[in-house]
Design a protein around this motif. Structure first.
Motif, PDB file in Angstrom:
ATOM      1  N   ARG A   1       5.960 -23.031  26.934  1.00  0.00           N
ATOM      2  CA  ARG A   1       5.153 -22.103  27.742  1.00  0.00           C
ATOM      3  C   ARG A   1       4.198 -21.505  27.077  1.00  0.00           C
ATOM      4  O   ARG A   1       4.369 -20.885  26.241  1.00  0.00           O
ATOM      5  CB  ARG A   1       6.094 -21.099  28.532  1.00  0.00           C
ATOM      6  CG  ARG A   1       5.458 -20.482  29.730  1.00  0.00           C
ATOM      7  CD  ARG A   1       6.704 -19.409  30.307  1.00  0.00           C
ATOM      8  NE  ARG A   1       6.294 -18.968  31.657  1.00  0.00           N
ATOM      9  CZ  ARG A   1       6.159 -17.857  31.729  1.00  0.00           C
ATOM     10  NH1 ARG A   1       6.604 -17.029  30.850  1.00  0.00           N
ATOM     11  NH2 ARG A   1       5.880 -17.460  32.855  1.00  0.00           N
ATOM     12  N   LEU A   2       2.919 -21.844  27.434  1.00  0.00           N
ATOM     13  CA  LEU A   2       1.692 -21.412  26.706  1.00  0.00           C
ATOM     14  C   LEU A   2       1.041 -20.225  27.630  1.00  0.00           C
ATOM     15  O   LEU A   2       0.871 -20.426  28.803  1.00  0.00           O
ATOM     16  CB  LEU A   2       0.737 -21.973  26.346  1.00  0.00           C
ATOM     17  CG  LEU A   2       0.935 -23.260  25.517  1.00  0.00           C
ATOM     18  CD1 LEU A   2       0.102 -24.535  25.230  1.00  0.00           C
ATOM     19  CD2 LEU A   2       1.676 -22.618  24.082  1.00  0.00           C
ATOM     20  N   HIS A   3       0.800 -19.020  27.137  1.00  0.00           N
ATOM     21  CA  HIS A   3      -0.346 -18.023  27.825  1.00  0.00           C
ATOM     22  C   HIS A   3      -1.649 -18.340  27.656  1.00  0.00           C
ATOM     23  O   HIS A   3      -2.047 -18.308  26.380  1.00  0.00           O
ATOM     24  CB  HIS A   3       0.328 -16.603  27.348  1.00  0.00           C
ATOM     25  CG  HIS A   3      -0.442 -15.541  27.980  1.00  0.00           C
ATOM     26  ND1 HIS A   3      -1.347 -14.634  27.283  1.00  0.00           N
ATOM     27  CD2 HIS A   3      -0.405 -15.140  29.291  1.00  0.00           C
ATOM     28  CE1 HIS A   3      -1.739 -13.891  27.966  1.00  0.00           C
ATOM     29  NE2 HIS A   3      -1.152 -14.040  29.281  1.00  0.00           N
ATOM     30  N   TYR A   4      -2.407 -18.087  28.329  1.00  0.00           N
ATOM     31  CA  TYR A   4      -3.989 -18.072  28.173  1.00  0.00           C
ATOM     32  C   TYR A   4      -4.783 -17.153  29.163  1.00  0.00           C
ATOM     33  O   TYR A   4      -4.217 -16.800  30.083  1.00  0.00           O
ATOM     34  CB  TYR A   4      -4.291 -19.392  28.355  1.00  0.00           C
ATOM     35  CG  TYR A   4      -4.371 -20.052  29.695  1.00  0.00           C
ATOM     36  CD1 TYR A   4      -5.417 -20.077  30.471  1.00  0.00           C
ATOM     37  CD2 TYR A   4      -3.355 -20.446  30.171  1.00  0.00           C
ATOM     38  CE1 TYR A   4      -5.357 -20.625  31.644  1.00  0.00           C
ATOM     39  CE2 TYR A   4      -3.166 -21.170  31.289  1.00  0.00           C
ATOM     40  CZ  TYR A   4      -4.248 -21.239  32.129  1.00  0.00           C
ATOM     41  OH  TYR A   4      -4.053 -21.595  33.483  1.00  0.00           O
ATOM     42  N   LEU A   5      -6.032 -16.575  28.661  1.00  0.00           N
ATOM     43  CA  LEU A   5      -6.723 -15.972  29.410  1.00  0.00           C
ATOM     44  C   LEU A   5      -7.703 -16.758  29.939  1.00  0.00           C
ATOM     45  O   LEU A   5      -8.267 -17.629  29.213  1.00  0.00           O
ATOM     46  CB  LEU A   5      -7.492 -14.746  28.652  1.00  0.00           C
ATOM     47  CG  LEU A   5      -6.473 -13.847  27.990  1.00  0.00           C
ATOM     48  CD1 LEU A   5      -7.077 -12.750  26.871  1.00  0.00           C
ATOM     49  CD2 LEU A   5      -5.514 -13.149  28.862  1.00  0.00           C
ATOM     50  N   GLU A   6      -8.414 -16.435  31.015  1.00  0.00           N
ATOM     51  CA  GLU A   6      -9.240 -17.328  31.751  1.00  0.00           C
ATOM     52  C   GLU A   6     -10.364 -16.403  32.334  1.00  0.00           C
ATOM     53  O   GLU A   6     -10.036 -15.793  33.033  1.00  0.00           O
ATOM     54  CB  GLU A   6      -8.830 -18.319  32.598  1.00  0.00           C
ATOM     55  CG  GLU A   6     -10.077 -19.350  32.969  1.00  0.00           C
ATOM     56  CD  GLU A   6      -9.585 -20.469  33.801  1.00  0.00           C
ATOM     57  OE1 GLU A   6     -10.285 -21.125  34.539  1.00  0.00           O
ATOM     58  OE2 GLU A   6      -8.295 -20.622  33.961  1.00  0.00           O
ATOM     59  N   ARG A   7     -11.741 -16.662  32.028  1.00  0.00           N
ATOM     60  CA  ARG A   7     -12.561 -15.619  32.713  1.00  0.00           C
ATOM     61  C   ARG A   7     -13.809 -16.660  32.940  1.00  0.00           C
ATOM     62  O   ARG A   7     -14.241 -17.908  32.357  1.00  0.00           O
ATOM     63  CB  ARG A   7     -13.140 -14.610  31.636  1.00  0.00           C
ATOM     64  CG  ARG A   7     -12.308 -13.787  31.188  1.00  0.00           C
ATOM     65  CD  ARG A   7     -11.740 -12.634  32.157  1.00  0.00           C
ATOM     66  NE  ARG A   7     -10.655 -11.837  31.639  1.00  0.00           N
ATOM     67  CZ  ARG A   7      -9.256 -11.838  31.604  1.00  0.00           C
ATOM     68  NH1 ARG A   7      -8.955 -13.112  32.002  1.00  0.00           N
ATOM     69  NH2 ARG A   7      -8.780 -11.095  30.950  1.00  0.00           N
ATOM     70  N   GLY A   8     -14.885 -16.386  34.214  1.00  0.00           N
ATOM     71  CA  GLY A   8     -15.996 -17.331  34.353  1.00  0.00           C
ATOM     72  C   GLY A   8     -16.075 -18.445  35.036  1.00  0.00           C
ATOM     73  O   GLY A   8     -14.883 -19.009  35.220  1.00  0.00           O
ATOM     74  N   SER A   9     -17.286 -19.058  34.989  1.00  0.00           N
ATOM     75  CA  SER A   9     -17.251 -20.394  35.499  1.00  0.00           C
ATOM     76  C   SER A   9     -18.438 -20.925  34.881  1.00  0.00           C
ATOM     77  O   SER A   9     -19.375 -20.457  33.976  1.00  0.00           O
ATOM     78  CB  SER A   9     -17.525 -20.282  36.884  1.00  0.00           C
ATOM     79  OG  SER A   9     -18.521 -19.844  37.124  1.00  0.00           O
ATOM     80  N   GLY A  10     -18.360 -22.547  34.719  1.00  0.00           N
ATOM     81  CA  GLY A  10     -19.446 -23.629  34.168  1.00  0.00           C
ATOM     82  C   GLY A  10     -18.765 -24.348  33.046  1.00  0.00           C
ATOM     83  O   GLY A  10     -17.518 -24.648  33.280  1.00  0.00           O
ATOM     84  N   PRO A  11     -19.528 -24.866  32.239  1.00  0.00           N
ATOM     85  CA  PRO A  11     -18.947 -25.617  31.019  1.00  0.00           C
ATOM     86  C   PRO A  11     -17.846 -24.751  30.562  1.00  0.00           C
ATOM     87  O   PRO A  11     -17.813 -23.675  30.110  1.00  0.00           O
ATOM     88  CB  PRO A  11     -20.061 -25.775  30.101  1.00  0.00           C
ATOM     89  CG  PRO A  11     -21.111 -25.451  30.854  1.00  0.00           C
ATOM     90  CD  PRO A  11     -21.005 -24.511  32.071  1.00  0.00           C
ATOM     91  N   VAL A  12     -16.734 -25.584  30.184  1.00  0.00           N
ATOM     92  CA  VAL A  12     -15.620 -24.937  29.459  1.00  0.00           C
ATOM     93  C   VAL A  12     -15.630 -24.755  28.007  1.00  0.00           C
ATOM     94  O   VAL A  12     -16.243 -25.432  27.291  1.00  0.00           O
ATOM     95  CB  VAL A  12     -14.396 -25.918  29.715  1.00  0.00           C
ATOM     96  CG1 VAL A  12     -13.243 -25.130  29.043  1.00  0.00           C
ATOM     97  CG2 VAL A  12     -14.279 -26.183  31.404  1.00  0.00           C
TER      98      VAL A  12
END
Length: 335
Positions: free
Chosen positions: A43-54
């Motif tokens: 199980r991995l935790h990650y933060l994600e913000r915004g949109s567009g190219p990764v």
């Protein structure tokens, strides 16, 4: 003799209770604020913000994904990128099974599968410090997936590290396990201000970095991950440096000229020359008077380097297709 043993046992018990209490408290005060993805039972935790190219962000040793929030990078970058910052295995709220030797290559394979699991088919990858080795490994393993690399304050060649024997002790089986649940977190907490000063020198420790709760980094599980990675530094760099001639993605390298953790001449400058020597694209940006934490000192320069990679490689195919579809729909509707 018996009295000494009894007192020692009581001291360890008291240390254990303090560490357990502090760890539980800091987790209550700082619960996971991102998302989770499971890969191969991990199980991995990650933060994600915004949109567009990764854009994927990989933190260094001793911290966790929130480091990129504290520095201000995620806020700036999320205005035009889909930014994904992982807690690497064993850090923050990500798992790190002891059955695996978590080399940069092993972490790169896991994170690549995790990214595929959340619908990412290509990305620019940024790494800081130890995270640069994971970023390089990913660039070597899946060049069709990695569109470019941005490497900050990295360790790339097997140079002498006098700090490794001490830093690696909590990873020693049995003895290290006892230490990291008792003595090691308490000693590390006392040394925390000096460690931070060393990382930022010659600049002052950033006020933004002071938002990082020390006990999140000093929990027993994260101490084991940090210690294991300290022990892996030299052999990991040795393995990666032998494969640099296989690197096929553009690279932006940033380092502080006064970095006291990783000497830029022996690593960043040498890497730049080696990549160019193999006929590949590399740009080196040395930040005068800056130490190891370049993303706090000059986050805007990091953004410029990322934008340079994005401009060089162009829009991902998926995004171009989405834009074409949107234009087609608009045309059909008479807009």
């Amino acid at each position: 003799m018996r009295t000494g043993v009894a007192l020692g046992a009581l001291a360890l018990l008291a240390s254990y209770l303090v560490v357990r209490s502090k760890s539980a408290q800091v987790e209550r005060e700082n619960p996971p604020r991102g998302k989770f993805v499971e890969v191969d039972g991990i199980r991995l935790h990650y933060l994600e913000r915004g949109s567009g190219p990764v854009l994927v962000l990989l933190h260094g040793n001793g911290v966790f994904a929130n480091d990129f929030e504290y520095s201000g990078l995620m806020t700036q970058l999320s205005e035009r990128y889909r930014v994904i910052a992982f807690d690497r295995p064993g850090y923050g709220y990500s798992e790190r099974p002891r059955s695996t030797l978590w080399t940069p290559d092993a972490q790169a394979r896991l994170l690549h599968r995790a990214l595929q699991g959340i619908g990412v088919d290509s990305a620019i990858v940024l790494g800081h410090s130890w995270g640069t080795m994971v970023a390089l490994a990913m660039g070597l393993q899946v060049p069709d997936f990695v569109r470019g690399l941005v490497l900050l304050s990295g360790y790339y060649y097997p140079t002498l590290r006098l700090d490794v024997p001490l830093a690696a002790q909590p990873a020693i089986p049995i003895i290290g396990d006892v230490m990291r649940y008792t003595v090691s977190p308490l000693v590390s907490r006392m040394l925390w201000p000096l460690v931070c000063k060393h990382m930022f020198a010659p600049l002052q420790v950033s006020e933004r970095f002071r938002r990082m709760p020390p006990w999140m980094a000093l929990r027993p599980g994260q101490l084991r991950a940090s210690a294991a990675e300290a022990a892996l530094m030299v052999p990991a760099a040795m393995s990666l440096s032998k494969r640099l001639d296989q690197l096929r993605v553009p690279v932006q390298i940033i380092s502080g000229t006064q970095d006291k953790v990783v000497k830029p001449a022996s690593h960043s400058e040498r890497l730049h020359k080696d990549i160019q020597g193999h006929g590949q694209s590399s740009e080196l940006h040395l930040q005068p008077g800056v130490g190891h934490m370049v993303h706090y000192a000059h986050p805007e320069q990091v953004v410029v380097a990322i934008d340079a990679i994005a401009a060089q490689v162009g829009e991902p195919v998926a995004i171009r297709s989405e834009q074409a579809d949107a234009l087609a729909r608009a045309s059909e509707s008479g807009v």
